[in-house]
Design a protein around this motif. Sequence first.
Motif, PDB file in Angstrom:
ATOM      1  N   UNK A 147       0.838  -1.205   0.000  1.00  0.00           N
ATOM      2  CA  UNK A 147       0.000   0.000   0.000  1.00  0.00           C
ATOM      3  C   UNK A 147       0.873   1.256   0.000  1.00  0.00           C
ATOM      4  N   UNK A 148       1.900   1.256   0.833  1.00  0.00           N
ATOM      5  CA  UNK A 148       2.796   2.418   0.896  1.00  0.00           C
ATOM      6  C   UNK A 148       3.491   2.627  -0.446  1.00  0.00           C
ATOM      7  N   UNK A 149       3.976   1.549  -1.051  1.00  0.00           N
ATOM      8  CA  UNK A 149       4.623   1.650  -2.358  1.00  0.00           C
ATOM      9  C   UNK A 149       3.672   2.139  -3.433  1.00  0.00           C
ATOM     10  N   UNK A 150       2.432   1.680  -3.394  1.00  0.00           N
ATOM     11  CA  UNK A 150       1.448   2.119  -4.385  1.00  0.00           C
ATOM     12  C   UNK A 150       1.128   3.602  -4.214  1.00  0.00           C
ATOM     13  N   UNK A 151       1.040   4.050  -2.965  1.00  0.00           N
ATOM     14  CA  UNK A 151       0.774   5.474  -2.717  1.00  0.00           C
ATOM     15  C   UNK A 151       1.940   6.322  -3.207  1.00  0.00           C
ATOM     16  N   UNK A 152       3.159   5.873  -2.931  1.00  0.00           N
ATOM     17  CA  UNK A 152       4.332   6.620  -3.407  1.00  0.00           C
ATOM     18  C   UNK A 152       4.390   6.642  -4.930  1.00  0.00           C
ATOM     19  N   UNK A 153       4.062   5.527  -5.544  1.00  0.00           N
ATOM     20  CA  UNK A 153       4.041   5.463  -7.001  1.00  0.00           C
ATOM     21  C   UNK A 153       2.976   6.389  -7.571  1.00  0.00           C
ATOM     22  N   UNK A 154       1.833   6.409  -6.931  1.00  0.00           N
ATOM     23  CA  UNK A 154       0.744   7.259  -7.398  1.00  0.00           C
ATOM     24  C   UNK A 154       1.080   8.730  -7.213  1.00  0.00           C
TER      25      UNK A 154
ATOM     26  N   UNK B 155       3.063  14.794 -13.766  1.00  0.00           N
ATOM     27  CA  UNK B 155       1.925  14.923 -14.670  1.00  0.00           C
ATOM     28  C   UNK B 155       1.869  13.720 -15.589  1.00  0.00           C
ATOM     29  N   UNK B 156       1.736  12.551 -14.940  1.00  0.00           N
ATOM     30  CA  UNK B 156       1.752  11.284 -15.664  1.00  0.00           C
ATOM     31  C   UNK B 156       0.530  11.092 -16.542  1.00  0.00           C
ATOM     32  N   UNK B 157       0.589  10.033 -17.289  1.00  0.00           N
ATOM     33  CA  UNK B 157      -0.511   9.697 -18.184  1.00  0.00           C
ATOM     34  C   UNK B 157      -1.728   9.267 -17.366  1.00  0.00           C
ATOM     35  N   UNK B 158      -2.858   9.295 -17.990  1.00  0.00           N
ATOM     36  CA  UNK B 158      -4.108   8.911 -17.326  1.00  0.00           C
ATOM     37  C   UNK B 158      -4.046   7.445 -16.899  1.00  0.00           C
ATOM     38  N   UNK B 159      -3.466   6.594 -17.731  1.00  0.00           N
ATOM     39  CA  UNK B 159      -3.401   5.172 -17.417  1.00  0.00           C
ATOM     40  C   UNK B 159      -2.547   4.916 -16.176  1.00  0.00           C
TER      41      UNK B 159
ATOM     42  N   UNK C 151      -4.038   3.055 -12.900  1.00  0.00           N
ATOM     43  CA  UNK C 151      -3.420   1.844 -12.358  1.00  0.00           C
ATOM     44  C   UNK C 151      -2.912   2.062 -10.936  1.00  0.00           C
ATOM     45  N   UNK C 152      -2.372   3.243 -10.653  1.00  0.00           N
ATOM     46  CA  UNK C 152      -1.922   3.547  -9.299  1.00  0.00           C
ATOM     47  C   UNK C 152      -3.070   3.570  -8.310  1.00  0.00           C
ATOM     48  N   UNK C 153      -4.174   4.166  -8.717  1.00  0.00           N
ATOM     49  CA  UNK C 153      -5.354   4.214  -7.858  1.00  0.00           C
ATOM     50  C   UNK C 153      -5.905   2.813  -7.611  1.00  0.00           C
ATOM     51  N   UNK C 154      -5.962   2.000  -8.663  1.00  0.00           N
ATOM     52  CA  UNK C 154      -6.433   0.625  -8.498  1.00  0.00           C
ATOM     53  C   UNK C 154      -5.511  -0.182  -7.596  1.00  0.00           C
ATOM     54  N   UNK C 155      -4.210   0.034  -7.721  1.00  0.00           N
ATOM     55  CA  UNK C 155      -3.281  -0.723  -6.874  1.00  0.00           C
ATOM     56  C   UNK C 155      -3.440  -0.344  -5.407  1.00  0.00           C
ATOM     57  N   UNK C 156      -3.647   0.933  -5.116  1.00  0.00           N
ATOM     58  CA  UNK C 156      -3.898   1.349  -3.731  1.00  0.00           C
ATOM     59  C   UNK C 156      -5.194   0.726  -3.229  1.00  0.00           C
ATOM     60  N   UNK C 157      -6.227   0.749  -4.047  1.00  0.00           N
ATOM     61  CA  UNK C 157      -7.532   0.218  -3.668  1.00  0.00           C
ATOM     62  C   UNK C 157      -7.455  -1.279  -3.353  1.00  0.00           C
ATOM     63  N   UNK C 158      -6.884  -2.059  -4.278  1.00  0.00           N
ATOM     64  CA  UNK C 158      -6.847  -3.508  -4.083  1.00  0.00           C
ATOM     65  C   UNK C 158      -5.886  -3.925  -2.966  1.00  0.00           C
TER      66      UNK C 158
END
Length: 100
Positions: free
Chosen positions: A43-50, A57-61, A65-72
């Motif tokens: 979770x911490x890694x996904x939040x940092x990645x997001x 100003x990353x791409x929408x995808x 994917x970052x939001x989904x990874x935090x969620x799951x």
Amino acid sequence: MGMMLVFVLILASFLGFELISKVPAQLHTPLMSGSNAISGITVVGAILSLSGAFVIEGEVMTIILGTLSVFFATINVVGGYMVTDRMLSMFNTGKKGDQS
């Protein structure tokens, strides 16, 4: 490089299956607690990645994917702790004087 990552994934899957299948039933609760801690790190890694996706100003995808990874990963942590709590409550014999 991609083929090497697939090889590592397959090897880790077989190794994980072999290790988990040989764990006695008495050790499943501590093993579950340990895997919950690893999921918390996910979770911490996904939040940092997001957060990095928003700074650059990353791409929408990437943001999706970052939001989904935090969620799951959060669902995995919460569900794991619920299962661990339920397993530990099965070993609770109750206190003296407790009528329930």
